[in-house]
Design an enzyme around this catalytic site. Structure first.
Site, PDB file in Angstrom:
ATOM      1  N   HIS A   1       0.760  -1.188  -0.047  1.00  0.00           N
ATOM      2  CA  HIS A   1       0.006   0.086   0.005  1.00  0.00           C
ATOM      3  C   HIS A   1       0.989   1.280   0.089  1.00  0.00           C
ATOM      4  CE1 HIS A   1       0.444  -0.865   4.323  1.00  0.00           C
ATOM      5  NE2 HIS A   1       0.619   0.386   4.439  1.00  0.00           N
TER       6      HIS A   1
ATOM      7  N   HIS B   1       4.186   7.087   3.767  1.00  0.00           N
ATOM      8  CA  HIS B   1       5.121   6.110   3.439  1.00  0.00           C
ATOM      9  C   HIS B   1       4.405   5.048   2.372  1.00  0.00           C
ATOM     10  CE1 HIS B   1       2.085   4.280   6.473  1.00  0.00           C
ATOM     11  NE2 HIS B   1       2.291   3.114   6.021  1.00  0.00           N
TER      12      HIS B   1
ATOM     13  N   GLU C   1       7.743   1.011   5.056  1.00  0.00           N
ATOM     14  CA  GLU C   1       7.136  -0.064   5.833  1.00  0.00           C
ATOM     15  C   GLU C   1       7.360  -1.292   5.199  1.00  0.00           C
ATOM     16  OE1 GLU C   1       2.924   0.268   6.291  1.00  0.00           O
ATOM     17  OE2 GLU C   1       3.016  -1.004   8.224  1.00  0.00           O
TER      18      GLU C   1
HETATM   19 CO    CO Z   1       1.114   1.440   6.096  1.00  0.00          CO
END
Ligand code: CO
Length: 134
Positions: free
Chosen positions: A7, A79, A130
């Protein structure tokens, strides 16, 4: 080591407004909001055919995205999350290469109930990354 893009996260000052934009203007499929007190955010996932967008709104006093929203009052890209098969293998590799992992260096359980870590943006081209174990 890294696999699919899981994502892209966008920090927003007002989740209700952001959901309206994605649902009513962009015509996206939007999931219900989830509060994640241990991460200091309320999150909404937008489901796209090839990935997800995570809308993040600060939750609570010590939200890690409050400072980001202060600096970017309209919101902004926060992010990117890549998938990995084994987060412990990833941590070992990153640490051996001198990449800093945020927090205590241990995985936390993320928004999908899977272990996640965040790496220091200064070690990754100025981008907060991440990693999520799939
Ligand atoms: Co995230």
């Amino acid at each position: 080591m890294i696999g699919r893009l899981n994502h892209i996260a966008i920090a927003v000052p007002n989740l209700t407004d952001a959901v309206k934009t994605y649902e009513q203007i962009l015509g996206a499929k939007v999931m219900p909001p989830e509060q994640l007190p241990e991460h200091g955010v309320t999150v909404v996932f937008i489901i796209l055919p090839n990935t997800k967008i995570e809308l993040l709104e600060p939750l609570g006093e010590n939200s890690p995205i409050t400072a980001f929203i202060t600096k970017n009052p309209a919101g902004g890209m926060h992010h990117i999350c890549y998938e990995v098969e084994d987060i412990e293998v990833a941590i070992t590799k990153l640490q051996s290469e001198g990449v800093r992992i945020l927090g205590d260096g241990k995985p936390k359980i993320g928004a999908h109930g899977k272990p996640v870590i965040f790496m220091h943006p200064k070690d990754l081209n100025g981008t907060l990354i991440e990693l999520e174990q799939i």
